[in-house]
Design an enzyme around this catalytic site. Structure first.
Site, PDB file in Angstrom:
ATOM      1  N   GLY A  85       2.526  -0.318  11.680  1.00 43.47           N
ATOM      2  CA  GLY A  85       3.337   0.728  12.290  1.00 43.47           C
ATOM      3  C   GLY A  85       2.739   2.085  11.966  1.00 43.47           C
TER       4      GLY A  85
ATOM      5  CD  GLN B 229       2.647   7.040   8.895  1.00 45.82           C
ATOM      6  OE1 GLN B 229       3.041   6.322   9.789  1.00 45.82           O
ATOM      7  NE2 GLN B 229       2.216   6.557   7.733  1.00 45.82           N
TER       8      GLN B 229
ATOM      9  CB  CYS C 141       4.010   4.109   3.668  1.00 43.62           C
ATOM     10  SG  CYS C 141       3.927   5.447   4.869  1.00 43.62           S
ATOM     11  CG  LEU C 142      -0.936   2.868   7.411  1.00 48.50           C
ATOM     12  CD1 LEU C 142      -1.248   3.098   8.882  1.00 48.50           C
ATOM     13  CD2 LEU C 142      -2.010   2.001   6.770  1.00 48.50           C
TER      14      LEU C 142
ATOM     15  CG  HIS D 217       8.280   2.255   7.190  1.00 45.98           C
ATOM     16  ND1 HIS D 217       8.045   2.017   5.855  1.00 45.98           N
ATOM     17  CD2 HIS D 217       7.316   3.136   7.578  1.00 45.98           C
ATOM     18  CE1 HIS D 217       6.987   2.720   5.464  1.00 45.98           C
ATOM     19  NE2 HIS D 217       6.529   3.402   6.491  1.00 45.98           N
ATOM     20  CD  GLU D 218       6.217   3.155  11.339  1.00 46.72           C
ATOM     21  OE1 GLU D 218       5.936   4.368  11.355  1.00 46.72           O
ATOM     22  OE2 GLU D 218       5.710   2.347  10.530  1.00 46.72           O
TER      23      GLU D 218
ATOM     24  CG  HIS E 229       7.070   7.567   8.829  1.00 51.80           C
ATOM     25  ND1 HIS E 229       6.529   8.343   7.831  1.00 51.80           N
ATOM     26  CD2 HIS E 229       6.596   6.307   8.620  1.00 51.80           C
ATOM     27  CE1 HIS E 229       5.762   7.575   7.050  1.00 51.80           C
ATOM     28  NE2 HIS E 229       5.796   6.341   7.500  1.00 51.80           N
TER      29      HIS E 229
HETATM   30 NI    NI Z   1       4.911   4.633   6.738  1.00 47.30          NI
END
Ligand code: NI
Length: 171
Positions: free
Chosen positions: A46, A51, A93-94, A135-136, A139
């Site tokens: 995701g 991000q 998370c990235l 999660h997204e 964000h």
């Molecule tokens: Ni994330």
């Protein structure tokens, strides 16, 4: 193009993103394509626009990691409209590479969103997909998964990141 992933510490990650008002533009389609490319390059399931440094309410998800095109999901201006049950599992998370923590989330959620053409739809996901949807969407509200863990664990992660920043290993 592949965008570099913005890491924790950059204000764009903790700022609520702006709603998309114009759909089906070349710019929007390009951004969505680039988000998928950037997500696959970073080996994520995701990715939210903040991000890659873009403060807009766009997220992409593919829990098949590129194996099944039918699972590619574009969420624009997403809203959680229903949630049910509970699940606890490790989340990463990235934007916080190398950290993972157990996070408790709803086990089943329904999201209402628009696709890049401006068509509204609803999707219901369970387990990993529910987790990704939550999660997204978080964000896009300027919230990271570490806001769902204990303050003690969160401070520990922050301290480790501060050390990495001092060593120039976090940018
Ligand atoms: Ni994330």
């Amino acid at each position: 193009m592949i965008y570099p992933i913005v890491k924790y510490g950059q204000p764009v990650l903790e700022t609520p993103a702006l709603e998309i008002k114009e759909f089906d533009t070349e710019e929007l389609h390009q951004l969505v394509d680039d988000m998928f490319i950037s997500m696959y390059a970073a080996k994520g399931v995701g990715l939210a626009a903040p991000q890659i440094g873009v403060g807009k309410r766009i997220a992409v998800i593919d829990i098949s990691s590129g194996e099944d095109p039918a699972q590619k999901l574009v969420l624009i201006n997403p809203e959680i409209v229903d949630r049910d049950g509970s699940q606890t599992s490790e989340e990463g998370c990235l934007s916080l590479p190398s950290f993972r923590e157990p996070v408790t989330r709803a086990n089943k959620v329904t999201v209402r969103a628009f696709d890049a053409k401006g068509t509204q739809f609803e999707i219901t996901g369970e387990e990993l997909l529910a987790r990704a949807l939550l999660h997204e969407t978080d964000h896009l509200n300027g919230q990271l998964y570490i806001s769902h863990i204990s303050p003690l664990k969160r401070d520990l992660i922050r301290r480790k990141i501060r050390k990495l920043q001092k060593a120039n290993e976090w940018s």
